[in-house]
Design a protein around this motif. Structure first.
Motif, mmCIF file in Angstrom:
data_model
loop_
_atom_site.group_PDB
_atom_site.id
_atom_site.type_symbol
_atom_site.label_atom_id
_atom_site.label_comp_id
_atom_site.label_asym_id
_atom_site.label_seq_id
_atom_site.Cartn_x
_atom_site.Cartn_y
_atom_site.Cartn_z
ATOM 1 N N LYS B 83 0.835 -1.212 0.000
ATOM 2 C CA LYS B 83 0.000 0.000 0.000
ATOM 3 C C LYS B 83 0.866 1.256 0.000
ATOM 4 N N LEU B 84 1.885 1.274 0.866
ATOM 5 C CA LEU B 84 2.740 2.463 0.954
ATOM 6 C C LEU B 84 3.477 2.704 -0.374
ATOM 7 N N PHE B 85 4.061 1.649 -0.928
ATOM 8 C CA PHE B 85 4.771 1.819 -2.203
ATOM 9 C C PHE B 85 3.788 2.144 -3.333
ATOM 10 N N GLY B 86 2.596 1.541 -3.270
ATOM 11 C CA GLY B 86 1.577 1.871 -4.279
ATOM 12 C C GLY B 86 1.261 3.359 -4.244
ATOM 13 N N ASP B 87 1.185 3.912 -3.035
ATOM 14 C CA ASP B 87 0.901 5.351 -2.910
ATOM 15 C C ASP B 87 2.075 6.193 -3.412
ATOM 16 N N ILE B 88 3.282 5.740 -3.130
ATOM 17 C CA ILE B 88 4.459 6.466 -3.632
ATOM 18 C C ILE B 88 4.474 6.447 -5.160
ATOM 19 N N LEU B 89 4.188 5.283 -5.725
ATOM 20 C CA LEU B 89 4.299 5.107 -7.174
ATOM 21 C C LEU B 89 3.033 5.521 -7.927
ATOM 22 N N MET B 294 10.164 -4.318 6.209
ATOM 23 C CA MET B 294 8.971 -3.679 5.615
ATOM 24 C C MET B 294 8.122 -3.055 6.719
ATOM 25 N N LEU B 295 7.885 -3.855 7.767
ATOM 26 C CA LEU B 295 7.055 -3.381 8.887
ATOM 27 C C LEU B 295 7.689 -2.153 9.537
ATOM 28 N N ARG B 296 9.010 -2.209 9.727
ATOM 29 C CA ARG B 296 9.744 -1.089 10.316
ATOM 30 C C ARG B 296 9.500 0.190 9.515
ATOM 31 N N HIS B 297 9.612 0.081 8.191
ATOM 32 C CA HIS B 297 9.405 1.254 7.340
ATOM 33 C C HIS B 297 7.962 1.760 7.424
ATOM 34 N N VAL B 298 7.022 0.838 7.346
ATOM 35 C CA VAL B 298 5.613 1.252 7.328
ATOM 36 C C VAL B 298 5.225 1.898 8.654
ATOM 37 N N LEU B 299 5.644 1.297 9.760
ATOM 38 C CA LEU B 299 5.279 1.872 11.061
ATOM 39 C C LEU B 299 5.967 3.221 11.277
ATOM 40 N N TYR B 300 7.166 3.356 10.736
ATOM 41 C CA TYR B 300 7.898 4.615 10.887
ATOM 42 C C TYR B 300 7.241 5.737 10.087
ATOM 43 N N PHE B 301 6.920 5.441 8.819
ATOM 44 C CA PHE B 301 6.377 6.500 7.953
ATOM 45 C C PHE B 301 4.870 6.690 8.101
ATOM 46 N N LYS B 302 4.193 5.638 8.440
ATOM 47 C CA LYS B 302 2.726 5.613 8.523
ATOM 48 C C LYS B 302 2.073 5.686 7.144
ATOM 49 N N ASP B 303 2.366 6.725 6.370
ATOM 50 C CA ASP B 303 1.713 6.849 5.059
ATOM 51 C C ASP B 303 2.553 7.736 4.137
ATOM 52 N N LEU B 304 2.003 7.983 2.963
ATOM 53 C CA LEU B 304 2.738 8.771 1.971
ATOM 54 C C LEU B 304 3.107 10.154 2.512
ATOM 55 N N ASP B 305 2.213 10.765 3.234
ATOM 56 C CA ASP B 305 2.529 12.090 3.805
ATOM 57 C C ASP B 305 3.764 12.012 4.703
ATOM 58 N N GLY B 306 3.848 10.924 5.466
ATOM 59 C CA GLY B 306 5.015 10.736 6.320
ATOM 60 C C GLY B 306 6.294 10.633 5.503
ATOM 61 N N VAL B 307 6.215 9.945 4.382
ATOM 62 C CA VAL B 307 7.387 9.811 3.517
ATOM 63 C C VAL B 307 7.763 11.168 2.921
ATOM 64 N N LEU B 308 6.757 11.899 2.480
ATOM 65 C CA LEU B 308 7.033 13.195 1.841
ATOM 66 C C LEU B 308 7.610 14.203 2.842
ATOM 67 N N ALA B 309 7.103 14.174 4.060
ATOM 68 C CA ALA B 309 7.644 15.055 5.099
ATOM 69 C C ALA B 309 9.112 14.702 5.359
ATOM 70 N N HIS B 310 9.398 13.407 5.349
ATOM 71 C CA HIS B 310 10.768 12.916 5.538
ATOM 72 C C HIS B 310 11.679 13.416 4.410
ATOM 73 N N MET B 311 11.161 13.436 3.206
ATOM 74 C CA MET B 311 11.981 13.872 2.068
ATOM 75 C C MET B 311 12.333 15.354 2.155
ATOM 76 N N GLN B 312 11.510 16.110 2.842
ATOM 77 C CA GLN B 312 11.821 17.528 3.031
ATOM 78 C C GLN B 312 13.082 17.693 3.891
ATOM 79 N N LYS B 313 13.297 16.741 4.783
ATOM 80 C CA LYS B 313 14.517 16.786 5.598
ATOM 81 C C LYS B 313 15.750 16.508 4.744
ATOM 82 N N HIS B 314 15.602 15.585 3.813
ATOM 83 C CA HIS B 314 16.719 15.362 2.879
ATOM 84 C C HIS B 314 16.966 16.614 2.040
ATOM 85 N N ARG B 315 15.866 17.208 1.572
ATOM 86 C CA ARG B 315 16.002 18.415 0.752
ATOM 87 C C ARG B 315 16.772 19.493 1.504
#
Lengths: 424, 424
Positions: B83-89, B294-315
Motif C-alpha cells: 500500500k505504501l509503495f503503491g501510494d508512492i508510485l 517492511m514493517l519497520r518502514h511502514v510503522l515509521y512512515f505511517k503513510d505517503l505524507d510521512g514519507v514526503l515530510a521525511h523527504m523535506q529533511k533530505h532536501r
C-alpha cells in the motif's frame, strides 16, 4: 503386538471399523490443523525479540571495514558478520560471503551463476542437458531450483549415513553431464540424518568426470540440536583442504531458524576461486545486502558462544514437541509393521515411511479430517515418490495442543490406509 | 566574459600558467576528496535513525495478510508495504511486489527472468543476439546488468526531454532484436532530467516489432526533490492503462535514498501478467523477503505524507550542496564556452559536459590532485563516451568543506584541459 500383515482379515476389518469411528469423531470437530510447515512457532520467534532493539541512534555504525554500515557498499558483507558465520561454519572469514535474508536465494543465485558463467570450460547452460543428484527423501525447494533451470534431477537413495555413496561415486564417474549434488548434511530435511564421517570423506574425495561438478552443502541445521545427544558432522572444508577438490564445495546457512525466518541473515562459505567467480555475478546484481541486519545480529549474539546459548532456548521449546511426536508414533504404530520413522537429534522434521503405496492416501485422509501435511511425494524430485511411502512431519509450528490432536489423527489415518491396502 | 575559443593563444597560455600554479598549490596539500559516489552523506543517514527503534518486542507482528511478520512467507511482501509503495508510485497495491533491500537486484532478477522465461513466444536467451536501448548519459549499473547477460547495449542520446524519441521509435519499429529500454524517468542519473509528458506518452505508445519488448522504468528519484520547484513526471501506468501496452512497463523504486542505502526496502510495480510471470521465478528463488524491515518502514512512515515530510529533511541537507556546486560552476565556467551543465530540481547528480575530448583529461587531472570523480565514460554503455565530454558530479556524500575544495579544483581542471585542447 501382532503385525497387521500377520493379522486375519476379520480382525483387521473390526479394527478398521473402530478406527473409522474415531476418525469420524475427529472429522466432526471441523478441525483446521497444520503439520506441513517447517517454520518456527511463536514461542521460538519470541526468543529473538530482544534483537529488535539492539540498534539505536547511538549505535556506532562504523566497523573495521565500513565507514558507515547504514550506507551503500560491502558487497560480500561486514567483516564482523563474516567472522561470526565463519565461526559457526568452522571456516576462515576470508572464505565467507554474507548476503541477504535467504540462503535459498543464495543457492538459487549460485546455480544461476553456474548456468550463466560456469566453473569450467563452458557455462552449464551451454552444455546441453545437464543433471543434478538429489538424495531423496530431501528438500523440495532444492529440487525446485535445479528443475527451474531445466536441470534434470536424478534421485539418489538416502541411507542412514547420508546419500548412498556407492551410487553417487558410480554416477559421477560415468556421466559428465552430472554437475552437482544437493546435500543437507546435518539433520537432513526430512529425515534428520547426519552424514557419517565416511560419507563426508567419500563426498570430499569424489572423482567426477565433470570437472565443473559442485557439491551444494546446505548446512541449514548446523547448530539446530533438539536434545542432549547432538550429532557431530565432519567439517568437509577440513577434509578437502589441500586436495584437488578444494573448489568442489559451496556451503550455505542462515539465521532463519536461529533468529527470524522473515528477517534473518544468510551466508555462504567457499574457496577463494568460487567466491571470485560468484562475485563476478554479484557485482552486477547488487551494491550490497542489508548491513544493518548483519550488525544487529552480530551485536546481539556477540560471538559463537552467544549463538550456541541462544540455540539452547530453541531446544527447550522443540525437545518436548519432538518427543511427543515420536512417543506418539511409538505408542500407536510400533510393532504393527506398517511404518517406520526417524528419531532425529536435531533439525525440523520427523520423517515417516508408511506402507508402500499408502502415503498419498494417508495425506488425503488427514486432509479430509482437517489436518494438513506436506504433500506426499514432495520430498522427491518432481514430487514423485516411487514407493509412495514417505511423509514429512513438521512438529515445530502448530501450538502443542493442536500438534497432539494432529498426531492422534495422523496415526489413525496411517492405520486405516494400511488396512485398506492389506484388505483390498 | 570572452570565450576561450575566441581568446588569443598568448592570453590562454598566461591563464594556463595561473591555473597551473593554483593546481600545484592544491596538489601540494595531499588531498583525498571524493565526488564520485551517489551516496547519501552522514547527515542524511541520521535523518532516519529513529526508524531503528520502531520495532520492539511489544510490536504487533500480525498484519492483515500475515499471521506473524517475523516468520516465513508472503513472497511478494506485506500488504501494508504494498500500500505504501503503491501510494508512492501512484499505482494500486495489487500491482506492487515488495522485495529485498535493492531495486538494482530486482531489476537484475527481472532481466534474468526474461532471459530464462521470456515474456513472449520464446525466452530472450533463445533468440540469438538481443539488444537493449540505453539512453546516455545514463546509469552505469543498468548498462552493466544487460551487458552481464550478453545483451548488446545500444546508445540512444538523451535530450532535455528524455531519450531522443525519434530514434527510439525508429529503432524499435525496425529491429525485433531490441527487447527493452532502460529509463530513469525522473531526475535521471546523471543529468537530473525529468521526461516530458510528450516523452512519456510516446514511450507508452511505442509500437515495437518485438512483442516481448519491455520498458524498465527505474523511478529511483521519484520523490527526491532538492528545491522548491520540483519536476512533475506523468504517471506512465495511467497512460498505458487500457491500451495494448499494459504489460510493457516494469517500474522500480526503493527507500535506499529515503532511509538507509544499506538497509532499505525495494519495490516493483507491474501489470498482473508481469507479476505472475516474475513470481514463476521468485517462487523458486526465495520464500520471502525481510518483512520486519517492511514493517519497520511502514510503522515509521505511517503513510505517503510521512514519507514526503521525511523527504523535506533530505532536501534541507541537499539543497545548499547542489546550489553550491551549480553556483561554483556558474561563477567559474559560465561564458567561457568550455562547458555546460545541468541545474537539476532533484536526484543525486549534476552532469557536466566539458569540451569534446576533455573529460578523461579532467578526471585524470582531478585524480592527480586528490579529487576522485566518477570515471569519464562511465555514464555510457561499455564505459565509452563517444565525445569524451560527460562527467558526473555527485555532491551528496563528502562533507561540505571537502565538496567546496573539490569543486574549486574541478573547475581549475576543466579550464586547464580546455586550454590544453585549444592550444595543442
Amino acid at each position: 503386538m501382532q503385525t497387521y500383515a500377520s493379522t486375519d482379515k476379520t480382525t483387521l476389518s473390526e479394527e478398521y471399523k473402530k478406527l473409522s469411528d474415531a476418525y469420524a469423531a475427529f472429522k466432526a470437530q471441523g478441525l483446521s490443523l497444520n503439520m506441513a510447515r517447517g517454520k518456527p512457532g511463536s514461542e521460538q520467534l519470541n526468543i529473538s525479540n530482544d534483537m529488535l532493539t539492539v540498534l539505536t541512534p547511538d549505535t556506532c555504525f562504523k566497523t573495521d571495514d565500513c565507514p558507515d554500515s547504514r550506507n551503500y557498499g560491502n558487497l560480500d558483507g561486514l567483516n564482523m558478520a563474516k567472522k561470526l558465520f565463519g565461526d559457526i561454519l568452522g571456516v576462515d572469514q576470508k572464505n565467507v560471503f554474507v548476503g541477504g535474508n535467504s540462503s535459498l536465494n543464495m543457492m538459487f543465485d549460485t546455480i544461476a551463476c553456474l548456468m550463466e558463467q560456469g566453473c569450467g570450460d563452458k557455462p552449464w547452460n551451454q552444455q546441453g542437458t545437464i543433471k543434478f543428484l538429489c538424495p531423496a527423501p530431501g528438500y523440495d525447494r532444492h529440487f525446485g531450483v535445479t528443475a527451474y533451470f531445466g536441470i534434470e534431477n536424478i534421485t539418489v537413495p538416502m541411507t542412514e549415513n547420508g546419500p548412498d555413496m556407492d551410487i553417487v561415486e558410480k554416477l559421477v564417474a560415468e556421466d559428465a553431464s552430472i554437475k552437482g549434488i544437493w546435500c543437507v548434511p546435518k539433520y537432513s530435511n526430512p529425515q534428520g540424518i547426519t552424514y557419517s564421517d565416511e560419507t563426508v570423506r567419500r563426498l570430499a574425495a569424489l572423482k567426477p568426470v565433470a570437472k565443473d561438478f559442485r557439491i551444494i552443502w546446505d548446512n541449514a541445521y548446523i547448530i539446530h540440536d533438539i536434545n542432549g545427544t547432538p550429532d557431530q558432522l565432519l567439517n568437509i572444508f577440513d577434509v578437502i583442504k589441500g586436495t584437488e577438490n578444494e573448489d568442489m564445495v559451496l556451503e550455505f546457512c542462515s539465521t532463519s531458524k536461529i533468529t527470524f525466518p522473515g528477517a534473518g541473515v544468510a551466508a555462504m562459505a567457499a574457496s577463494e576461486n568460487n567466491l571470485a567467480l560468484l562475485k563476478k555475478r554479484y557485482q552486477f546484481q547488487t551494491i550490497g545486502y542489508d548491513k544493518l541486519n548483519m550488525l544487529r545480529h552480530v551485536l546481539y549474539f556477540k560471538d559463537l558462544d552467544g549463538v550456541l546459548a541462544h540455540m539452547q532456548k530453541h531446544r527447550a521449546v522443540l525437545e518436548p514437541r519432538f518427543k511427543m511426536v515420536t512417543d506418539t508414533l511409538e505408542q500407536e504404530l510400533a510393532g504393527l509393521g506398517i511404518a517406520h520413522w526417524t528419531n532425529p537429534n536435531g533439525g525440523y522434521f520427523v520423517s515417516i515411511d508408511v506402507m508402500d503405496g499408502c502415503a498419498k492416501r494417508v495425506v488425503s485422509l488427514c486432509k479430509e479430517a482437517g489436518v494438513v501435511l506436506t504433500g506426499a511425494g514432495a520430498t522427491y524430485p518432481y514430487g514423485k515418490d516411487p514407493k509412495d511411502s514417505n511423509i514429512r512431519l513438521a512438529p515445530t509450528y502448530p501450538p502443542v495442543e493442536e500438534l497432539e490432536k494432529a498426531m492422534a489423527i495422523f496415526c489413525i489415518c496411517v492405520k486405516m490406509a494400511a488396512i485398506e491396502q492389506l484388505t483390498k
